[in-house]
Motif scaffolding. Structure first.
Motif, short mmCIF file in Angstrom:
data_model
loop_
_atom_site.label_atom_id
_atom_site.label_comp_id
_atom_site.label_asym_id
_atom_site.label_seq_id
_atom_site.Cartn_x
_atom_site.Cartn_y
_atom_site.Cartn_z
N PHE A 93 -9.51 8.86 0.51
CA PHE A 93 -8.14 8.71 0.03
C PHE A 93 -7.38 7.68 0.86
N PHE A 94 -7.46 7.80 2.18
CA PHE A 94 -6.73 6.85 3.03
C PHE A 94 -7.26 5.44 2.85
N HIS A 95 -8.57 5.32 2.56
CA HIS A 95 -9.13 4.00 2.29
C HIS A 95 -8.54 3.43 1.00
N SER A 96 -8.37 4.29 -0.01
CA SER A 96 -7.87 3.83 -1.31
C SER A 96 -6.44 3.33 -1.24
N VAL A 97 -5.67 3.81 -0.25
CA VAL A 97 -4.28 3.35 -0.11
C VAL A 97 -4.12 2.39 1.06
N GLY A 98 -5.25 2.01 1.68
CA GLY A 98 -5.23 0.98 2.71
C GLY A 98 -4.71 1.39 4.07
N GLU A 99 -4.67 2.68 4.35
CA GLU A 99 -4.17 3.13 5.66
C GLU A 99 -5.28 3.17 6.70
N ILE A 100 -6.45 3.61 6.31
CA ILE A 100 -7.63 3.68 7.18
C ILE A 100 -8.81 3.20 6.36
N LEU A 101 -9.70 2.42 6.96
CA LEU A 101 -10.84 1.88 6.23
C LEU A 101 -12.13 2.60 6.60
N HIS A 102 -12.91 2.94 5.58
CA HIS A 102 -14.23 3.53 5.80
C HIS A 102 -15.15 3.06 4.69
N PHE A 103 -16.01 2.09 5.03
CA PHE A 103 -16.98 1.57 4.06
C PHE A 103 -18.27 2.38 4.20
N ASP A 104 -18.59 3.15 3.18
CA ASP A 104 -19.73 4.06 3.29
C ASP A 104 -20.94 3.62 2.49
N MET A 105 -21.00 2.34 2.10
CA MET A 105 -22.08 1.88 1.25
C MET A 105 -23.24 1.27 2.04
N MET A 106 -23.02 0.89 3.30
CA MET A 106 -24.08 0.29 4.10
C MET A 106 -24.19 1.02 5.43
N SER A 107 -25.41 1.09 5.96
CA SER A 107 -25.65 1.85 7.19
C SER A 107 -24.87 1.28 8.36
N GLU A 108 -24.68 -0.07 8.39
CA GLU A 108 -23.98 -0.67 9.52
C GLU A 108 -22.51 -0.30 9.56
N THR A 109 -21.94 0.05 8.41
CA THR A 109 -20.51 0.37 8.36
C THR A 109 -20.24 1.84 8.04
N ARG A 110 -21.25 2.57 7.58
CA ARG A 110 -21.05 3.96 7.15
C ARG A 110 -20.57 4.85 8.28
N ASN A 111 -21.05 4.60 9.48
CA ASN A 111 -20.72 5.46 10.61
C ASN A 111 -19.53 4.95 11.42
N LEU A 112 -18.76 4.03 10.83
CA LEU A 112 -17.60 3.47 11.52
C LEU A 112 -16.34 3.74 10.72
N VAL A 113 -15.30 4.24 11.40
CA VAL A 113 -13.98 4.43 10.80
C VAL A 113 -13.03 3.43 11.44
N LYS A 163 0.86 -1.16 0.00
CA LYS A 163 0.00 0.00 0.00
C LYS A 163 0.90 1.22 0.00
N CYS A 164 0.90 1.96 -1.07
CA CYS A 164 1.86 3.06 -1.16
C CYS A 164 1.17 4.38 -1.46
N GLN A 165 1.67 5.40 -0.82
CA GLN A 165 1.22 6.74 -1.11
C GLN A 165 2.40 7.49 -1.72
N THR A 166 2.20 8.05 -2.90
CA THR A 166 3.22 8.94 -3.46
C THR A 166 2.59 10.31 -3.48
N GLU A 167 2.87 11.06 -2.47
CA GLU A 167 2.14 12.30 -2.24
C GLU A 167 3.06 13.50 -2.40
N GLU A 168 2.73 14.39 -3.31
CA GLU A 168 3.46 15.63 -3.44
C GLU A 168 2.69 16.67 -2.64
N ARG A 169 3.05 16.81 -1.38
CA ARG A 169 2.29 17.67 -0.48
C ARG A 169 2.65 19.12 -0.71
#
Length: 485
Positions: free
Chosen positions: A291-311, A11-17
């Motif tokens: 963004f963090f979900h897309s690189v696997g650092e933090i997960l946030h599934f926002d498609m279902m009510s049971e998981t939408r409110n959980l980080v 899982k890599c982030q190449t970030e030009e901050r």
């Protein structure tokens, strides 16, 4: 662990901050320490944290120097984990497909259901090394495609020779071959030719191949120099494929603020509150989490009510939850103190693909994770790993779920079960996937989707199912998977 083809995702982030104002690029040490006060962990020396924070953002004003941040994942090789990998696979990664060079492509191998000795069995259709390689390449291909651009004539052309996400084939145990240098090259060539012939589309993700003597040595200088070359290959591949662009510094501040928390998970409202503390709007927090979900650092599934409110701050938390369900349910077979019914439920799960709610409750309770049951089941539903089986509800409204992936029943009379004597088949509808591209997970997700719409599965055998669509007309839908070689 199945050793023949294990996948690792970087899982890599190449970030030009960048900093939004020029004066921020010369932030003083005093300001760094002020920020560190908010981010430091209990007992951590604030000056050391300030230096670490300063090191992390020192390239913020120089967009020509990328900030590379890697994390390494090792995906489990046991059969039962395969269907859960889709939860964690993503497109913004470098994949390493690892295979044992001492084994030929045609060599058969055991498909381990788990690490438990009880389930050390060969499944009805034994896989060969080449089958594992094709399986993983097809699975990775579900996460990406060719990058297409439009030329001067208005025609679409592929931007790169290779597809994203990129894959590096890594052959191990080179030192155990008779002629390490020549034999390893020969094996890698065989793998490349096989994949190019059998999965030509998916094989376009391959950006490099390397053979290693991967024995651990105390003196790094004595290690195989190919290990260093692999590191450079990973870095170069990440730089080439994942130039994400400018990432707001506030996203970095949010990541640090979230990661310093002791909790494994947190409610979404708490993430919004932390965002407000650093002047980040709720919409900004949502975009940062995506963004963090897309690189696997933090997960946030926002498609279902049971998981939408959980980080999920610690990805390992969810990995561990899946592992508990899979390994501990099998352990019930070895536990002489466990109720006999649990042994029956384990057989139901791994032979007929039926998961009893009582079994879920038992394994989670034993591991003090009962409160995580709703998240576990919701995540598995969201990714079409399971669906409720309404025709089977036990006493006290205890539910049974279908997991078609784990259904291993196969018999010689399977065709008679799917097409019983006297039935009249209609014209068949075929979906042909170019380049032998049909991941097993896609087939089973289709079954789950159909079972949600028509919950009466009349018969279910391996790779085939008959679903009752209309009882009045005795109309059935038959779905099957076939390989055309």
């Amino acid at each position: 662990m199945m050793e023949d083809a294990v996948i690792s995702g970087l899982k890599c982030q190449t970030e030009e901050r960048h900093l939004k104002t020029a004066n921020r690029s010369t932030r003083s040490r005093k300001e760094n320490i002020s920020l560190a006060e908010d981010l430091k962990e209990e007992g951590e020396d604030i000056s050391k944290l300030a230096d670490r924070l300063k090191e992390r953002v020192k390239f913020a004003g120089d967009t020509s120097v990328p900030d590379l941040d890697f994390s390494l994942w090792d995906f489990a090789g046991q059969f039962v984990y395969y269907i859960t990998h889709q939860v964690f696979l993503t497109s913004k990664v470098v994949y390493m497909l690892v295979t044992d060079l001492t084994k030929s492509l045609e060599e058969s191998t055991k498909i381990m259901l788990s690490e438990s000795s009880v389930q050390e069995q060969v499944l009805p259709n034994e896989w060969k090394v080449k089958d594992f390689l094709s399986f993983w390449m097809n699975l990775i291909h579900t996460q990406g495609a060719a990058e297409v651009t439009v030329n001067k004539e208005g025609r679409k052309v592929v931007k790169r020779e290779h597809f994203s996400p990129p894959v590096i084939i890594v052959g191990t145990k080179k030192d155990l071959l008779d002629d390490p240098e020549n034999d390893s090259k020969k094996r890698l060539k065989e793998i490349k030719e096989y994949l190019g012939r059998t999965v030509p589309v998916a094989s376009r993700h391959i950006v490099g191949m390397i053979a290693l003597d991967n024995k651990s040595r105390k003196d790094e200088a004595a290690s195989d120099p190919e290990v260093k070359r692999l590191r450079e290959m990973i870095k170069h591949t990440a730089m080439e494929h994942f130039n994400i662009g400018n990432i707001p510094v506030k996203w970095l501040q949010l990541e640090l603020a979230l990661k310093k928390r002791k909790e494994e998970t947190m409610p979404l409202c708490d993430a919004y509150r932390i965002g407000k503390d650093i002047n980040l709007t709720d919409d900004g927090v949502t975009k940062a989490l995506a963004f963090f979900h897309s690189v696997g650092e933090i997960l946030h599934f926002d498609m279902m009510s049971e998981t939408r409110n959980l980080v999920i701050l610690n990805v390992g938390w969810l990995v561990g939850l899946f592992k508990i369900l899979i390994t501990q349910s099998i352990a019930c077979k070895d536990d002489i103190d466990a109720p006999p019914m649990l042994s029956y439920m384990t057989d139901e799960l791994y032979l007929r693909g039926r998961l009893h709610e009582d079994l879920v409750d038992h394994v989670l309770k034993c591991n003090r994770r009962s409160s995580d049951k709703a998240v576990l089941l919701a995540t598995m539903k969201q990714f079409d790993i399971l669906c409720e089986k309404p025709t089977e509800v036990n006493r006290g409204n205890r539910h049974v779920y279908y997991l078609p992936w784990l259904h291993q029943s196969a018999c010689d009379t399977g065709e008679d079960i799917i097409h019983p004597p006297g039935s009249t088949p209609s014209c068949s509808l075929y979906f042909h996937f170019r380049g032998n591209f049909l991941p097993d997970g896609l087939f089973y997700r289709l079954i789950v989707r159909c079972l949600r719409k028509w919950p009466r599965a009349t018969e279910l055998v391996k790779h085939r199912i008959r679903i009752l669509v209309d009882s009045a007309k005795d109309l059935h839908l038959v779905i099957r998977k076939e390989a055309l070689i």
